[in-house]
Design a protein around this motif. Structure first.
Motif, PDB file in Angstrom:
ATOM      1  N   TRP A 183       0.825  -1.200   0.000  1.00 33.09           N
ATOM      2  CA  TRP A 183       0.000   0.000   0.000  1.00 33.09           C
ATOM      3  C   TRP A 183       0.862   1.253   0.000  1.00 33.09           C
ATOM      4  N   ASN A 184       0.220   2.362  -0.287  1.00 35.94           N
ATOM      5  CA  ASN A 184       0.845   3.665  -0.093  1.00 35.94           C
ATOM      6  C   ASN A 184      -0.254   4.712   0.078  1.00 35.94           C
ATOM      7  N   ASN A 185       0.101   5.793   0.722  1.00 30.57           N
ATOM      8  CA  ASN A 185      -0.799   6.933   0.889  1.00 30.57           C
ATOM      9  C   ASN A 185      -0.374   7.960  -0.150  1.00 30.57           C
ATOM     10  N   PRO A 186      -1.169   8.155  -1.193  1.00 31.89           N
ATOM     11  CA  PRO A 186      -0.759   9.049  -2.278  1.00 31.89           C
ATOM     12  C   PRO A 186      -0.568  10.499  -1.852  1.00 31.89           C
ATOM     13  N   LYS A 187      -1.097  10.878  -0.704  1.00 34.78           N
ATOM     14  CA  LYS A 187      -0.903  12.249  -0.215  1.00 34.78           C
ATOM     15  C   LYS A 187       0.499  12.477   0.336  1.00 34.78           C
ATOM     16  N   HIS A 189       3.241   9.723  -0.051  1.00 30.76           N
ATOM     17  CA  HIS A 189       4.234   8.833  -0.644  1.00 30.76           C
ATOM     18  C   HIS A 189       4.327   9.044  -2.146  1.00 30.76           C
ATOM     19  N   GLU A 190       5.514   8.837  -2.686  1.00 30.06           N
ATOM     20  CA  GLU A 190       5.697   8.827  -4.136  1.00 30.06           C
ATOM     21  C   GLU A 190       4.839   7.705  -4.718  1.00 30.06           C
ATOM     22  N   ALA A 191       4.411   7.840  -5.962  1.00 33.15           N
ATOM     23  CA  ALA A 191       3.507   6.885  -6.590  1.00 33.15           C
ATOM     24  C   ALA A 191       4.048   5.457  -6.607  1.00 33.15           C
ATOM     25  N   ASP A 192       5.370   5.289  -6.748  1.00 29.41           N
ATOM     26  CA  ASP A 192       5.943   3.946  -6.831  1.00 29.41           C
ATOM     27  C   ASP A 192       6.386   3.382  -5.480  1.00 29.41           C
TER      28      ASP A 192
END
Length: 68
Positions: A24-28, A30-33
């Motif tokens: 997972w990542n938080n797009p707010k 973290h970088e997209a990748d």
């Protein structure tokens, strides 16, 4: 695999061995990748996945041994 991390489920209070890796990542923030990983036992895979998915954070779920 040589893991130096806890391989228990990430669910609060769970001590079961991980079976799934929730990427997972938080797009707010973290970088997209960029990918962070929560580990899940069979019992908590759905609840942890739903938590991340409702927030738009879940990117992929793989068997725990498949993490590269």
């Amino acid at each position: 695999m040589g893991w130096d991390v806890d391989t228990q489920c990430s669910a609060k209070g769970c001590r079961a061995s991980a079976v799934w890796a929730l990427h997972w990542n938080n797009p707010k923030i973290h970088e997209a990748d960029r990918r962070k990983i929560w580990l899940a036992c069979a019992e908590h895979r759905d609840s942890l996945g739903t938590f991340l998915d409702l927030r738009g954070f879940l990117r992929e779920v793989t068997p725990f041994g498949a993490i590269s």
